[in-house]
Scaffold this motif. Structure first.
Motif, short mmCIF file in Angstrom:
data_model
loop_
_atom_site.label_atom_id
_atom_site.label_comp_id
_atom_site.label_asym_id
_atom_site.label_seq_id
_atom_site.Cartn_x
_atom_site.Cartn_y
_atom_site.Cartn_z
N THR A 125 0.84 -1.19 0.00
CA THR A 125 0.00 0.00 0.00
C THR A 125 0.88 1.24 0.00
OG1 THR A 125 -1.70 1.20 1.23
CG2 THR A 125 -0.17 -0.12 2.52
N SER A 126 0.38 2.30 -0.57
CA SER A 126 1.13 3.55 -0.60
C SER A 126 0.80 4.45 0.60
CB SER A 126 0.83 4.30 -1.90
OG SER A 126 -0.55 4.58 -1.99
N ARG A 127 -0.17 4.03 1.40
CA ARG A 127 -0.53 4.82 2.58
C ARG A 127 -0.60 3.90 3.79
NH1 ARG A 127 -5.63 3.87 3.96
NH2 ARG A 127 -7.04 2.97 2.44
N PRO A 128 -0.39 4.44 4.97
CA PRO A 128 -0.46 3.61 6.17
C PRO A 128 -1.86 3.01 6.37
CG PRO A 128 0.61 5.70 6.64
CD PRO A 128 0.02 5.81 5.26
N VAL A 129 -1.88 1.79 6.89
CA VAL A 129 -3.12 1.07 7.18
C VAL A 129 -3.03 0.50 8.59
CG1 VAL A 129 -3.54 0.47 4.76
CG2 VAL A 129 -2.26 -1.10 6.22
N PRO A 130 -4.16 0.13 9.20
CA PRO A 130 -4.08 -0.52 10.51
C PRO A 130 -3.21 -1.77 10.44
CG PRO A 130 -6.34 0.11 10.02
CD PRO A 130 -5.54 0.31 8.76
N ALA A 131 -2.38 -1.97 11.44
CA ALA A 131 -1.47 -3.12 11.47
C ALA A 131 -2.22 -4.43 11.28
CB ALA A 131 -0.70 -3.12 12.78
N GLU A 147 -3.11 0.46 15.05
CA GLU A 147 -2.07 1.46 14.81
C GLU A 147 -1.74 1.50 13.33
OE1 GLU A 147 2.39 2.42 16.51
OE2 GLU A 147 0.96 1.31 17.73
N LEU A 148 -1.65 2.71 12.78
CA LEU A 148 -1.37 2.86 11.35
C LEU A 148 0.11 2.63 11.07
CD1 LEU A 148 -3.56 5.97 10.45
CD2 LEU A 148 -4.10 3.53 10.17
N VAL A 149 0.37 1.74 10.11
CA VAL A 149 1.73 1.39 9.73
C VAL A 149 1.82 1.28 8.22
CG1 VAL A 149 2.28 0.19 11.90
CG2 VAL A 149 1.25 -1.08 10.02
N SER A 150 3.04 1.34 7.72
CA SER A 150 3.28 1.24 6.28
C SER A 150 3.91 -0.10 5.95
CB SER A 150 4.22 2.37 5.83
OG SER A 150 3.61 3.62 6.06
N THR A 151 3.77 -0.49 4.69
CA THR A 151 4.40 -1.72 4.21
C THR A 151 5.91 -1.61 4.39
OG1 THR A 151 2.64 -1.95 2.57
CG2 THR A 151 4.66 -3.20 2.19
N TYR A 152 6.54 -2.71 4.76
CA TYR A 152 7.98 -2.73 4.98
C TYR A 152 8.52 -4.13 4.75
CZ TYR A 152 6.94 -5.00 9.43
OH TYR A 152 6.49 -5.89 10.38
N GLU A 153 9.81 -4.22 4.62
CA GLU A 153 10.52 -5.50 4.58
C GLU A 153 11.57 -5.47 5.67
OE1 GLU A 153 9.98 -8.32 2.98
OE2 GLU A 153 8.20 -7.34 2.15
N GLN A 154 11.34 -6.23 6.71
CA GLN A 154 12.28 -6.33 7.84
C GLN A 154 12.08 -7.72 8.43
OE1 GLN A 154 13.81 -3.37 9.91
NE2 GLN A 154 15.02 -5.02 10.77
N PRO A 155 12.99 -8.63 8.18
CA PRO A 155 12.82 -9.96 8.76
C PRO A 155 12.93 -9.93 10.28
CG PRO A 155 14.73 -9.90 7.26
CD PRO A 155 14.17 -8.52 7.35
#
Length: 150
Positions: free
Chosen positions: A24-30, A70-78
């Motif tokens: 997503t390009s905008r934060p969404v609920p976790a 809580e609003l969060v953005s897509t990420y890649e973090q193992p």
């Protein structure tokens, strides 16, 4: 014995994040971001129930311990053991703050054992830990039923 005093107040669910996420390009609920692990099962069970969603925390590799809405953005973090260890102190502080705001007698922890070892047990009188919740979600349902969750 006062039966009402023995009943859990609300409950608390702590669930691990997942590698699969919506893009997503905008934060969404976790709770809506994560698409793997047992989060879809939990999300389908709880749906939009606000009071229950307030009592769900997600152990995120990027954000630490976060509320379901809580609003969060897509990420890649193992989520590696090293990353989980780095999150230990902030996660424990976040858990203490949450339990102060939402006191409860019982917690349901849906985490692999290695991450539970890093995070530590919640400070509740009763802790139900399910290390493989995808395979054993019927046990999670039983616990949520005992709390009268949707």
């Amino acid at each position: 014995m006062n039966v009402a005093a023995e009943r859990p107040v609300g409950g608390l669910v702590i669930v691990g994040c997942s590698r699969r996420k919506i893009v997503t390009s905008r934060p969404v609920p976790a709770f809506d971001l994560y698409q793997g692990w047992c989060i879809p099962l939990l999300r389908n069970r709880i749906g939009p129930a606000v009071s229950e969603r307030q009592r769900v925390l997600i152990f995120s590799a990027r954000y630490g311990l976060i509320r379901a809405d809580e609003l969060v953005s897509t990420y890649e973090q193992p989520m590696t053991l090293g990353r989980a260890s780095a999150l230990r102190a902030p996660v424990r502080r976040a858990l203490a703050r949450h339990l102060k705001a939402y006191p409860t007698r019982e917690a349901l922890v849906l985490l692999e054992q290695r991450y539970l070892d890093v995070m530590g047990l919640p400070g509740t009188p009763v802790v139900h830990a399910i290390n493989n919740p995808v395979a054993h979600f019927a046990e999670a349902h039983r616990i949520l039923d005992s709390w009268s969750w949707p």
